[in-house]
Scaffold this motif. Sequence first.
Motif, PDB file in Angstrom:
ATOM      1  N   ILE A  31       0.818  -1.214   0.000  1.00 37.30           N
ATOM      2  CA  ILE A  31       0.000   0.000   0.000  1.00 37.30           C
ATOM      3  C   ILE A  31       0.854   1.267   0.000  1.00 37.30           C
ATOM      4  CG2 ILE A  31      -1.758   1.305   1.286  1.00 37.30           C
ATOM      5  CD1 ILE A  31      -2.978  -1.448   2.040  1.00 37.30           C
ATOM      6  N   PRO A  32       1.905   1.402   0.866  1.00 36.35           N
ATOM      7  CA  PRO A  32       2.723   2.621   0.798  1.00 36.35           C
ATOM      8  C   PRO A  32       3.500   2.760  -0.512  1.00 36.35           C
ATOM      9  CG  PRO A  32       3.144   1.441   2.846  1.00 36.35           C
ATOM     10  CD  PRO A  32       2.280   0.570   2.002  1.00 36.35           C
ATOM     11  N   GLY A  33       3.861   1.625  -1.124  1.00 35.00           N
ATOM     12  CA  GLY A  33       4.594   1.670  -2.392  1.00 35.00           C
ATOM     13  C   GLY A  33       3.691   1.859  -3.596  1.00 35.00           C
ATOM     14  N   LYS A  34       2.383   2.034  -3.372  1.00 37.41           N
ATOM     15  CA  LYS A  34       1.391   2.220  -4.426  1.00 37.41           C
ATOM     16  C   LYS A  34       1.351   1.032  -5.393  1.00 37.41           C
ATOM     17  CE  LYS A  34       0.780   6.941  -3.786  1.00 37.41           C
ATOM     18  NZ  LYS A  34       0.189   7.020  -2.497  1.00 37.41           N
ATOM     19  N   PHE A  35       1.631  -0.167  -4.853  1.00 39.04           N
ATOM     20  CA  PHE A  35       1.524  -1.387  -5.637  1.00 39.04           C
ATOM     21  C   PHE A  35       0.125  -1.979  -5.514  1.00 39.04           C
ATOM     22  CE2 PHE A  35       6.094  -1.420  -4.335  1.00 39.04           C
ATOM     23  CZ  PHE A  35       6.616  -1.159  -5.585  1.00 39.04           C
ATOM     24  N   ALA A  36      -0.607  -1.608  -4.459  1.00 39.25           N
ATOM     25  CA  ALA A  36      -1.936  -2.161  -4.205  1.00 39.25           C
ATOM     26  C   ALA A  36      -2.738  -1.187  -3.358  1.00 39.25           C
ATOM     27  CB  ALA A  36      -1.808  -3.498  -3.470  1.00 39.25           C
ATOM     28  N   VAL A  37      -4.046  -1.421  -3.340  1.00 38.07           N
ATOM     29  CA  VAL A  37      -4.948  -0.676  -2.462  1.00 38.07           C
ATOM     30  C   VAL A  37      -5.759  -1.688  -1.666  1.00 38.07           C
ATOM     31  CG1 VAL A  37      -5.133   1.387  -3.901  1.00 38.07           C
ATOM     32  CG2 VAL A  37      -6.723  -0.500  -4.265  1.00 38.07           C
ATOM     33  N   GLU A  38      -6.246  -1.255  -0.519  1.00 38.67           N
ATOM     34  CA  GLU A  38      -7.043  -2.136   0.322  1.00 38.67           C
ATOM     35  C   GLU A  38      -8.349  -2.498  -0.395  1.00 38.67           C
ATOM     36  OE1 GLU A  38      -9.012  -2.227   4.780  1.00 38.67           O
ATOM     37  OE2 GLU A  38      -7.675  -0.585   4.223  1.00 38.67           O
ATOM     38  N   ALA A  39      -8.776  -3.731  -0.249  1.00 37.44           N
ATOM     39  CA  ALA A  39      -9.972  -4.214  -0.947  1.00 37.44           C
ATOM     40  C   ALA A  39     -11.224  -3.942  -0.124  1.00 37.44           C
ATOM     41  CB  ALA A  39      -9.827  -5.699  -1.246  1.00 37.44           C
ATOM     42  N   ASN A  40     -11.603  -2.657  -0.032  1.00 35.83           N
ATOM     43  CA  ASN A  40     -12.852  -2.315   0.636  1.00 35.83           C
ATOM     44  C   ASN A  40     -13.965  -2.211  -0.415  1.00 35.83           C
ATOM     45  OD1 ASN A  40     -12.458   0.186  -0.572  1.00 35.83           O
ATOM     46  ND2 ASN A  40     -11.600   1.110   1.279  1.00 35.83           N
ATOM     47  N   ALA A  41     -15.172  -1.914   0.010  1.00 34.19           N
ATOM     48  CA  ALA A  41     -16.311  -1.903  -0.902  1.00 34.19           C
ATOM     49  C   ALA A  41     -16.146  -0.881  -2.032  1.00 34.19           C
ATOM     50  CB  ALA A  41     -17.591  -1.624  -0.128  1.00 34.19           C
ATOM     51  N   ALA A  42     -15.659   0.316  -1.698  1.00 40.35           N
ATOM     52  CA  ALA A  42     -15.503   1.358  -2.719  1.00 40.35           C
ATOM     53  C   ALA A  42     -14.456   0.963  -3.754  1.00 40.35           C
ATOM     54  CB  ALA A  42     -15.120   2.676  -2.055  1.00 40.35           C
ATOM     55  N   ASN A  43     -13.323   0.423  -3.301  1.00 40.31           N
ATOM     56  CA  ASN A  43     -12.269   0.027  -4.233  1.00 40.31           C
ATOM     57  C   ASN A  43     -12.687  -1.173  -5.086  1.00 40.31           C
ATOM     58  OD1 ASN A  43     -10.570   2.070  -3.410  1.00 40.31           O
ATOM     59  ND2 ASN A  43      -9.501   0.811  -1.912  1.00 40.31           N
ATOM     60  N   LYS A  44     -13.492  -2.079  -4.514  1.00 48.30           N
ATOM     61  CA  LYS A  44     -13.996  -3.211  -5.303  1.00 48.30           C
ATOM     62  C   LYS A  44     -14.939  -2.720  -6.397  1.00 48.30           C
ATOM     63  CE  LYS A  44     -13.601  -6.893  -1.874  1.00 48.30           C
ATOM     64  NZ  LYS A  44     -14.339  -7.845  -1.035  1.00 48.30           N
ATOM     65  N   LYS A  45     -15.739  -1.702  -6.081  1.00 51.69           N
ATOM     66  CA  LYS A  45     -16.651  -1.140  -7.073  1.00 51.69           C
ATOM     67  C   LYS A  45     -15.851  -0.481  -8.201  1.00 51.69           C
ATOM     68  CE  LYS A  45     -20.756   1.715  -7.487  1.00 51.69           C
ATOM     69  NZ  LYS A  45     -21.710   2.585  -6.814  1.00 51.69           N
ATOM     70  N   GLN A  46     -14.788   0.252  -7.852  1.00 52.62           N
ATOM     71  CA  GLN A  46     -13.922   0.866  -8.867  1.00 52.62           C
ATOM     72  C   GLN A  46     -13.267  -0.208  -9.732  1.00 52.62           C
ATOM     73  OE1 GLN A  46     -11.096   3.333  -6.828  1.00 52.62           O
ATOM     74  NE2 GLN A  46     -12.411   5.143  -6.912  1.00 52.62           N
ATOM     75  N   LEU A  47     -12.864  -1.309  -9.114  1.00 57.70           N
ATOM     76  CA  LEU A  47     -12.257  -2.407  -9.861  1.00 57.70           C
ATOM     77  C   LEU A  47     -13.242  -2.968 -10.873  1.00 57.70           C
ATOM     78  CD1 LEU A  47      -9.983  -4.493 -10.344  1.00 57.70           C
ATOM     79  CD2 LEU A  47     -10.989  -5.849  -8.509  1.00 57.70           C
ATOM     80  N   ASP A  48     -14.488  -3.159 -10.464  1.00 58.80           N
ATOM     81  CA  ASP A  48     -15.506  -3.657 -11.384  1.00 58.80           C
ATOM     82  C   ASP A  48     -15.695  -2.714 -12.569  1.00 58.80           C
ATOM     83  OD1 ASP A  48     -15.939  -5.918  -9.869  1.00 58.80           O
ATOM     84  OD2 ASP A  48     -17.658  -5.061  -8.773  1.00 58.80           O
ATOM     85  N   GLU A  49     -15.723  -1.415 -12.303  1.00 61.49           N
ATOM     86  CA  GLU A  49     -15.874  -0.430 -13.378  1.00 61.49           C
ATOM     87  C   GLU A  49     -14.679  -0.460 -14.332  1.00 61.49           C
ATOM     88  OE1 GLU A  49     -18.525   1.464 -14.125  1.00 61.49           O
ATOM     89  OE2 GLU A  49     -19.538   0.397 -12.509  1.00 61.49           O
ATOM     90  N   ARG A  50     -13.465  -0.543 -13.770  1.00 60.37           N
ATOM     91  CA  ARG A  50     -12.261  -0.620 -14.611  1.00 60.37           C
ATOM     92  C   ARG A  50     -12.286  -1.863 -15.489  1.00 60.37           C
ATOM     93  NH1 ARG A  50      -8.778   1.087 -10.049  1.00 60.37           N
ATOM     94  NH2 ARG A  50      -8.397  -1.128  -9.740  1.00 60.37           N
ATOM     95  N   MET A  51     -12.734  -2.983 -14.929  1.00 61.11           N
ATOM     96  CA  MET A  51     -12.787  -4.226 -15.692  1.00 61.11           C
ATOM     97  C   MET A  51     -13.813  -4.126 -16.826  1.00 61.11           C
ATOM     98  SD  MET A  51     -10.391  -5.889 -14.401  1.00 61.11           S
ATOM     99  CE  MET A  51     -10.500  -7.575 -14.917  1.00 61.11           C
ATOM    100  N   LYS A  52     -14.955  -3.461 -16.585  1.00 65.01           N
ATOM    101  CA  LYS A  52     -15.953  -3.276 -17.639  1.00 65.01           C
ATOM    102  C   LYS A  52     -15.396  -2.414 -18.767  1.00 65.01           C
ATOM    103  CE  LYS A  52     -20.031  -3.726 -14.701  1.00 65.01           C
ATOM    104  NZ  LYS A  52     -21.158  -3.017 -14.074  1.00 65.01           N
ATOM    105  N   VAL A  53     -14.723  -1.323 -18.406  1.00 67.32           N
ATOM    106  CA  VAL A  53     -14.134  -0.435 -19.408  1.00 67.32           C
ATOM    107  C   VAL A  53     -13.059  -1.177 -20.200  1.00 67.32           C
ATOM    108  CG1 VAL A  53     -12.718   1.638 -19.711  1.00 67.32           C
ATOM    109  CG2 VAL A  53     -14.689   1.679 -18.171  1.00 67.32           C
ATOM    110  N   GLN A  54     -12.232  -1.942 -19.511  1.00 74.83           N
ATOM    111  CA  GLN A  54     -11.179  -2.697 -20.171  1.00 74.83           C
ATOM    112  C   GLN A  54     -11.771  -3.742 -21.125  1.00 74.83           C
ATOM    113  OE1 GLN A  54      -8.379  -4.435 -17.458  1.00 74.83           O
ATOM    114  NE2 GLN A  54      -7.222  -5.443 -19.069  1.00 74.83           N
ATOM    115  N   ALA A  55     -12.848  -4.384 -20.738  1.00 71.94           N
ATOM    116  CA  ALA A  55     -13.497  -5.375 -21.600  1.00 71.94           C
ATOM    117  C   ALA A  55     -14.042  -4.721 -22.871  1.00 71.94           C
ATOM    118  CB  ALA A  55     -14.615  -6.080 -20.845  1.00 71.94           C
ATOM    119  N   LYS A  56     -14.607  -3.511 -22.734  1.00 77.00           N
ATOM    120  CA  LYS A  56     -15.107  -2.795 -23.908  1.00 77.00           C
ATOM    121  C   LYS A  56     -13.958  -2.422 -24.843  1.00 77.00           C
ATOM    122  CE  LYS A  56     -19.296  -0.748 -22.004  1.00 77.00           C
ATOM    123  NZ  LYS A  56     -19.978   0.499 -21.634  1.00 77.00           N
ATOM    124  N   LYS A  57     -12.847  -1.954 -24.272  1.00 80.19           N
ATOM    125  CA  LYS A  57     -11.687  -1.596 -25.090  1.00 80.19           C
ATOM    126  C   LYS A  57     -11.145  -2.810 -25.830  1.00 80.19           C
ATOM    127  CE  LYS A  57      -9.893   2.353 -22.493  1.00 80.19           C
ATOM    128  NZ  LYS A  57      -8.771   2.854 -21.685  1.00 80.19           N
TER     129      LYS A  57
END
Length: 148
Positions: A31-57
């Motif tokens: 987390i301090p090295g910006k290699f990962a973020v904690e898997a809370n509800a908000a970050n999981k939702k952002q991950l889902d959105e990123r995956m949808k955008v990536q699938a469209k691309k």
Amino acid sequence: MQVILIQDIDNLGAANELVNVKNGYARNYLIPGKFAVEANAANKKQLDERMKVQAKKEAAMLAEINKVITVLKESPIKIGAKTGTSGKIFGSVTSLQIARAIRDQKGYEIDRKRITLPDEVKELGTYKATIDFGNGNNTEVEFEVIGE
């Protein structure tokens, strides 16, 4: 502790992957090295959105690749070469010449490093080259070497 990887980490996982790691590894290194973020509800939702955008691309890119493949297979590419009296050309045909011919005749810019020739092309005739578009997408394109 569950974390979402921001970038690929050797022996751990790929970017946008949800992994379980020890608390200290996550809090002191990832987390301090910006290699990962904690898997809370908000970050999981952002991950889902990123995956949808990536699938469209990826779908759009695959459609474009298929369009290029159909255009390349329509007719052979003609490459002019200087020849001697016996029909052999001076030098050989390279992937750079094929890339330029595709650009000039078909209108698509293809990196010469993605073009693979089966053997050295040193005579007039019809040959096939393989073009690798990445992600397992490749095609054979026919080209004809003609005398100038």
